[in-house]
Design an enzyme around this catalytic site. Structure first.
Site, PDB file in Angstrom:
ATOM      1  N   HIS A  47       0.832  -1.210   0.000  1.00  0.00           N
ATOM      2  CA  HIS A  47       0.000   0.000   0.000  1.00  0.00           C
ATOM      3  C   HIS A  47       0.860   1.252   0.000  1.00  0.00           C
ATOM      4  O   HIS A  47       0.536   2.239  -0.659  1.00  0.00           O
ATOM      5  CB  HIS A  47      -0.965   0.000   1.185  1.00  0.00           C
ATOM      6  CG  HIS A  47      -1.901  -1.175   1.179  1.00  0.00           C
ATOM      7  ND1 HIS A  47      -2.640  -1.552   2.267  1.00  0.00           N
ATOM      8  CD2 HIS A  47      -2.211  -2.069   0.189  1.00  0.00           C
ATOM      9  CE1 HIS A  47      -3.380  -2.615   1.965  1.00  0.00           C
ATOM     10  NE2 HIS A  47      -3.116  -2.961   0.714  1.00  0.00           N
ATOM     11  N   HIS A  68      -9.523  -1.626  -4.727  1.00  0.00           N
ATOM     12  CA  HIS A  68      -8.396  -2.052  -3.894  1.00  0.00           C
ATOM     13  C   HIS A  68      -7.477  -3.017  -4.640  1.00  0.00           C
ATOM     14  O   HIS A  68      -6.256  -2.999  -4.437  1.00  0.00           O
ATOM     15  CB  HIS A  68      -8.857  -2.677  -2.568  1.00  0.00           C
ATOM     16  CG  HIS A  68      -7.689  -2.896  -1.664  1.00  0.00           C
ATOM     17  ND1 HIS A  68      -7.143  -1.886  -0.905  1.00  0.00           N
ATOM     18  CD2 HIS A  68      -6.883  -3.975  -1.486  1.00  0.00           C
ATOM     19  CE1 HIS A  68      -6.073  -2.336  -0.273  1.00  0.00           C
ATOM     20  NE2 HIS A  68      -5.885  -3.606  -0.606  1.00  0.00           N
ATOM     21  N   ASP A  86      -3.515  -2.556  -5.026  1.00  0.00           N
ATOM     22  CA  ASP A  86      -2.506  -3.597  -4.767  1.00  0.00           C
ATOM     23  C   ASP A  86      -1.634  -3.835  -6.004  1.00  0.00           C
ATOM     24  O   ASP A  86      -0.414  -3.994  -5.900  1.00  0.00           O
ATOM     25  CB  ASP A  86      -3.195  -4.924  -4.410  1.00  0.00           C
ATOM     26  CG  ASP A  86      -3.614  -5.001  -2.953  1.00  0.00           C
ATOM     27  OD1 ASP A  86      -3.131  -4.200  -2.129  1.00  0.00           O
ATOM     28  OD2 ASP A  86      -4.449  -5.878  -2.640  1.00  0.00           O
ATOM     29  N   HIS A 146      -1.666 -10.790  -5.151  1.00  0.00           N
ATOM     30  CA  HIS A 146      -0.239 -10.459  -5.017  1.00  0.00           C
ATOM     31  C   HIS A 146       0.681 -11.456  -5.719  1.00  0.00           C
ATOM     32  O   HIS A 146       1.627 -11.075  -6.399  1.00  0.00           O
ATOM     33  CB  HIS A 146       0.148 -10.382  -3.537  1.00  0.00           C
ATOM     34  CG  HIS A 146      -0.530  -9.272  -2.824  1.00  0.00           C
ATOM     35  ND1 HIS A 146      -0.412  -7.964  -3.202  1.00  0.00           N
ATOM     36  CD2 HIS A 146      -1.367  -9.268  -1.761  1.00  0.00           C
ATOM     37  CE1 HIS A 146      -1.134  -7.204  -2.402  1.00  0.00           C
ATOM     38  NE2 HIS A 146      -1.728  -7.969  -1.523  1.00  0.00           N
TER      39      HIS A 146
HETATM   40 ZN   LIG Z   1      -4.014  -4.517  -0.313  1.00  0.00          ZN
END
Ligand SMILES: [Zn+2]
Length: 304
Positions: free
Chosen positions: A79, A235, A239, A262
């Protein structure tokens, strides 16, 4: 000519680490040109790790992006890195007295505000830009991340969750300061209550709560309201921008994610960097930032 940038002044904040639940003090300091973003563990005699794809710990990518170099391990970097990329900050020292970047409110807005408080300072060295010149696709287990050439950096994302508040969300935006601060930074991380209870049982996410995440049960959320109508997919874009910052350069291309996370972002970036025929590195000659607040809900073409 586009120049590298760092911050004007040192700034500091204190917050809870998502996993440890401990308080962490984070100090952001200006850095010379060509430094990149470097995390320094002040509690480990200044052991440091640079935000770079070769330092990603691929064994710890389920929940957040962890960097490791020797003794220097830093969790939950994405973040802050996203806010730095959204602010076009290339060079930064991030001092931490613990193993995690504080989770703050689960979004990038507190980091963006901290960077704004610090002030942005251009440096007399041209910015390096990874310019995508050919489409590159990466797919694994039905998840996809890909990039096509574009005259600026833009990101599209699509997620699907069998939950009434999410279902299918798609979003595309051009990454510039206005779009980032309004449409990306406020979006909080989200998780499902069943997963959170399991993770707590594993001794993880001790610092996690509705103060720093949207928490979903089977058909509601435990939080009072959403900040953006498409906060969940926003979001994911947050990311992705943070994970793509591991390239260590600015980016020019249209990056797209489909049901990714991720691990997929990192595997994609690693594979892209190995495919040198798909991009070129340029210095300073980057397309001017779009003055238009360019965000739109366009269809995300999913490759077959
Ligand atoms: Zn995140």
């Amino acid at each position: 000519m586009t120049f590298q940038a760092t911050i004007q002044n040192e700034v500091r904040t204190v917050g809870v680490g998502l996993h440890s639940g401990n308080l962490v003090t984070m100090t952001l300091k200006p850095a010379p040109p060509n430094t990149g973003i470097v995390f320094v563990r002040t509690d480990l005699n200044g052991a440091y790790v640079k935000a770079s794809i070769e330092h990603i710990d691929f064994s710890m990518l389920q929940l957040a992006t962890t960097l490791r170099s020797g003794r220097a391990l830093v969790q939950t970097t994405e973040h802050l890195l996203s806010a730095a990329m959204g602010s076009a900050i290339d060079n930064l020292i991030v001092e931490l007295d613990g193993a995690e970047v504080p989770i703050m409110d689960g979004s990038a807005t507190p980091f963006l505000m901290l960077l704004e408080e610090a002030g942005r300072r251009e440096q007399a060295v041209a910015a390096q830009v990874l310019r995508v010149t050919k489409p590159f696709f990466f797919e694994k287990d039905g998840k996809k991340v890909w990039v096509t050439p574009a005259s600026d950096m833009r990101v599209s994302y699509e997620i699907r969750f069998d939950h009434p508040l999410i279902q299918r969300q798609r979003k595309t935006l051009v990454v510039n300061a206005a779009a980032y601060s309004g449409q990306v930074a406020p979006a909080r991380t989200f998780g499902f209550l069943r997963d959170l209870n399991y993770l707590r049982g594993q001794g993880l996410i001790k610092g996690g709560s509705v103060d720093n995440a949207i928490v979903l049960d089977s058909d509601h959320m435990l939080n009072e309201s959403l900040r953006l109508k498409d906060e969940f997919v926003s979001h994911k874009i947050l990311d992705m921008i943070g994970d793509l910052a591991m390239a260590g350069t600015r980016l020019e291309g249209h990056f797209q994610g489909y049901k990714a996370g991720h691990e997929m972002h990192a595997l994609f970036l690693q594979a892209l960097l190995e495919n040198e025929d798909c991009y070129e590195m340029v210095r300073g000659d980057v397309a001017a930032e779009s003055p238009v607040f360019a965000t739109s809900m366009v269809e995300v073409p999913v490759p077959a």
